[in-house]
Design an enzyme around this catalytic site. Structure first.
Site, PDB file in Angstrom:
ATOM      1  CB  SER A 136     -27.266 -46.390 -92.637  1.00  9.69           C
ATOM      2  OG  SER A 136     -26.617 -47.538 -93.093  1.00  9.69           O
ATOM      3  CE  LYS A 162     -27.574 -49.860 -90.912  1.00 12.46           C
ATOM      4  NZ  LYS A 162     -28.885 -50.512 -91.033  1.00 12.46           N
ATOM      5  CE  LYS A 164     -25.549 -50.955 -94.265  1.00  9.84           C
ATOM      6  NZ  LYS A 164     -26.583 -51.986 -94.100  1.00  9.84           N
ATOM      7  CG  ASP A 189     -26.540 -53.723 -90.955  1.00 14.43           C
ATOM      8  OD1 ASP A 189     -26.529 -54.967 -90.843  1.00 14.43           O
ATOM      9  OD2 ASP A 189     -27.333 -53.107 -91.699  1.00 14.43           O
ATOM     10  CD  GLU A 216     -29.210 -53.598 -88.854  1.00 22.34           C
ATOM     11  OE1 GLU A 216     -28.783 -52.511 -88.402  1.00 22.34           O
ATOM     12  OE2 GLU A 216     -29.958 -53.678 -89.846  1.00 22.34           O
ATOM     13  CG  ASP A 241     -32.163 -55.685 -91.875  1.00 19.80           C
ATOM     14  OD1 ASP A 241     -33.216 -55.988 -92.461  1.00 19.80           O
ATOM     15  OD2 ASP A 241     -31.395 -54.811 -92.329  1.00 19.80           O
ATOM     16  CE  LYS A 265     -33.433 -52.393 -93.596  1.00 17.35           C
ATOM     17  NZ  LYS A 265     -32.308 -52.899 -94.370  1.00 17.35           N
ATOM     18  N   GLY A 293     -34.083 -48.717 -93.315  1.00 18.06           N
ATOM     19  CA  GLY A 293     -34.413 -48.178 -94.633  1.00 18.06           C
ATOM     20  C   GLY A 293     -33.748 -48.956 -95.744  1.00 18.06           C
TER      21      GLY A 293
HETATM   22  O1  OSB Z   1     -29.084 -53.360 -93.932  1.00 14.94           O
HETATM   23  O2  OSB Z   1     -29.981 -51.501 -93.432  1.00 14.94           O
HETATM   24  C1  OSB Z   1     -29.470 -52.246 -94.276  1.00 14.94           C
HETATM   25  C2  OSB Z   1     -29.329 -50.274 -97.550  1.00 14.94           C
HETATM   26  C3  OSB Z   1     -29.381 -51.299 -98.460  1.00 14.94           C
HETATM   27  C4  OSB Z   1     -29.405 -52.597 -98.022  1.00 14.94           C
HETATM   28  C5  OSB Z   1     -29.401 -52.884 -96.656  1.00 14.94           C
HETATM   29  C6  OSB Z   1     -29.380 -51.849 -95.727  1.00 14.94           C
HETATM   30  C7  OSB Z   1     -29.301 -50.531 -96.192  1.00 14.94           C
HETATM   31  C8  OSB Z   1     -29.228 -49.367 -95.298  1.00 14.94           C
HETATM   32  C9  OSB Z   1     -29.996 -48.163 -95.725  1.00 14.94           C
HETATM   33  O3  OSB Z   1     -28.515 -49.355 -94.315  1.00 14.94           O
HETATM   34  C10 OSB Z   1     -30.118 -47.087 -94.703  1.00 14.94           C
HETATM   35  C11 OSB Z   1     -31.123 -46.024 -95.116  1.00 14.94           C
HETATM   36  O4  OSB Z   1     -32.013 -46.247 -95.950  1.00 14.94           O
HETATM   37  O5  OSB Z   1     -31.014 -44.922 -94.561  1.00 14.94           O
HETATM   38 MG    MG Z   2     -29.433 -53.988 -91.871  1.00 13.61          MG
END
Ligand code: OSB
Ligand code: MG
Length: 383
Positions: A136, A162, A164, A189, A216, A241, A265, A293
């Site tokens: 991510s 992925k 953001k 995401d 996402e 999520d 999660k 995660g």
């Molecule tokens: O939306 O997946 C999410 C981290 C903090 C808050 C939200 C998210 C995330 C990540 C972490 O994308 C990804 C990882 O732990 O590898």
């Molecule tokens: Mg997410």
């Protein structure tokens, strides 16, 4: 199972590369590690991976500490059950606070698997020997920085990236990555950053043409209807999520067709028991899942690897190696990905040794039920 002692350690680890989402940027993380001990001395470990601020969900490290020390630990002590689901009934009256519960749930599962002498993945019903990991990538200062990150992670062998996204950082960076990597498995995401489906329709119609595996959490967590309407308008799968905190949410998603993919999660849903139930419910409904995660340290990361070994985890999970985030993890060996795959440990429990001396030494705050106050003790006696 009967728990004789609970210790909690608040521990901060610096991130190797700071991470920015639609809401904020962070360069270190403080998580709460949960150690539970049975009367015979056997130990289990879990991790409360709540963010320190209430931007992903309502919880913070401070609320998790309060709920863990004031409610969950006292309720667990003195409670008896055959297995983790029966033990989790100890805090059945506590609403919400899923991150805090997840740390205790994972510790119970680790302890349970260790007492059976089996790997956590086997205790949960896992069927895979290795899981495919994706990475991510946060919002970067520039598109060139983002492309450099994509290059680095694809070169390390990760098969899925992925990105953001947030208003102002969406179509342009996604197109740049897609044109540089036409065949890469890519998804985005938004962490609920878009106001509503009409105002942002142009963005999602444009992203719908970029061959993404999923979009996402575009909208606010409680807005299932906005997600359902978007899913009707675009070919790309919507993935939820933040919206999915319990099985009722998942039934709402399925009934309204508010998405076609589920991000499970362990932290967000309150632990491994409910994560497994969500996996089963999604499988019955034909909804593929993957494991998201929260930048877990090694203890939480190992639990994520274990749950990802269940059969309906059909898309790469955010279980990249510890080395992507932390210079020194608190388990030995660290979680490693080779060519984007993480082997599911076969040793009992989470399958990694917890570096308890380091944790004790570096913890900024410690709770020990052996020295807890009278009020908590009388509460434990009541449950
Ligand atoms: O939306 O997946 C999410 C981290 C903090 C808050 C939200 C998210 C995330 C990540 C972490 O994308 C990804 C990882 O732990 O590898
Ligand atoms: Mg997410």
């Amino acid at each position: 199972m009967k728990i004789a002692r609970v210790r909690l350690f608040a521990l901060r680890l610096p991130l190797l590369h700071s991470f920015e989402t639609s809401s904020h940027r962070k360069s270190s993380l403080e998580h709460i590690l949960v150690e539970i001990t049975e009367a015979d001395g056997r130990v289990g470990w879990g991790e409360i991976a709540s963010p320190s601020e209430p931007f992903y969900g309502a919880e913070t490290t401070a609320t998790a500490w309060e709920v863990a020390t004031g409610h969950l630990a006292p309720m667990l002590l003195g409670h008896e059950g055959e297995d983790p689901p029966e033990m989790e009934a100890a805090w059945g009256r506590v609403r919400g606070n899923e991150f805090a519960k997840a740390g205790f749930s994972s510790a119970l599962w680790d302890l349970f698997a260790r007492s059976q002498g089996i790997a956590l993945a086997d205790a949960l019903g896992g069927t895979r020997e290795e899981v495919v990991a994706g990475v991510s990538l946060g919002i970067e200062p520039s598109i060139d920085d983002l492309l450099a990150q994509v290059e680095r992670q694809t070169a390390a062998g990760y098969p899925r990236i992925k990105l953001k996204i947030a208003p102002g950082w969406d179509i342009e960076p996604v197109r740049a990555v897609r044109s540089a990597y036409p065949d890469l498995e890519l998804h985005v995401d938004a962490n609920g950053a878009y106001p509503d489906e009409d105002a942002s329709a142009a963005v999602f119609l444009a992203l719908d043409r970029e061959d993404l595996t999923m979009i996402e959490q575009p909208f606010a967590p409680r807005d299932f209807v906005a997600h359902a309407r978007l899913q009707q308008r675009i070919a790309t799968a919507v993935c939820l999520d933040e919206s999915i905190v319990d099985l009722g949410d998942l039934r709402t998603m399925i009934t309204l067709a508010a998405g076609r993919i589920l991000n499970i999660k362990v932290s967000r849903m309150g632990g491994l028991t409910i994560a497994r139930a969500a996996h089963d419910l999604a499988a019955d409904a034909g909804v593929p899942v993957w494991c998201g995660g929260m930048h877990e340290f090694g203890i939480g990361r190992a639990a994520n690897v274990a749950i990802s070994s269940l059969p309906n985890f059909l898309l790469p999970s955010d279980v990249s190696g510890s080395d992507k985030y932390y210079a020194d993890d608190i388990v030995d060996p660290a979680v490693v990905a080779v060519e984007g795959r993480v082997r599911v440990p076969r040793a009992p429990g989470i399958g990694h040794e917890v570096l308890v001396d380091t944790i004790i030494h570096d913890a900024s705050r410690t709770f020990d039920s052996a020295t807890m106050g009278e009020q908590a003790r009388s509460m434990a006696a009541r449950v």
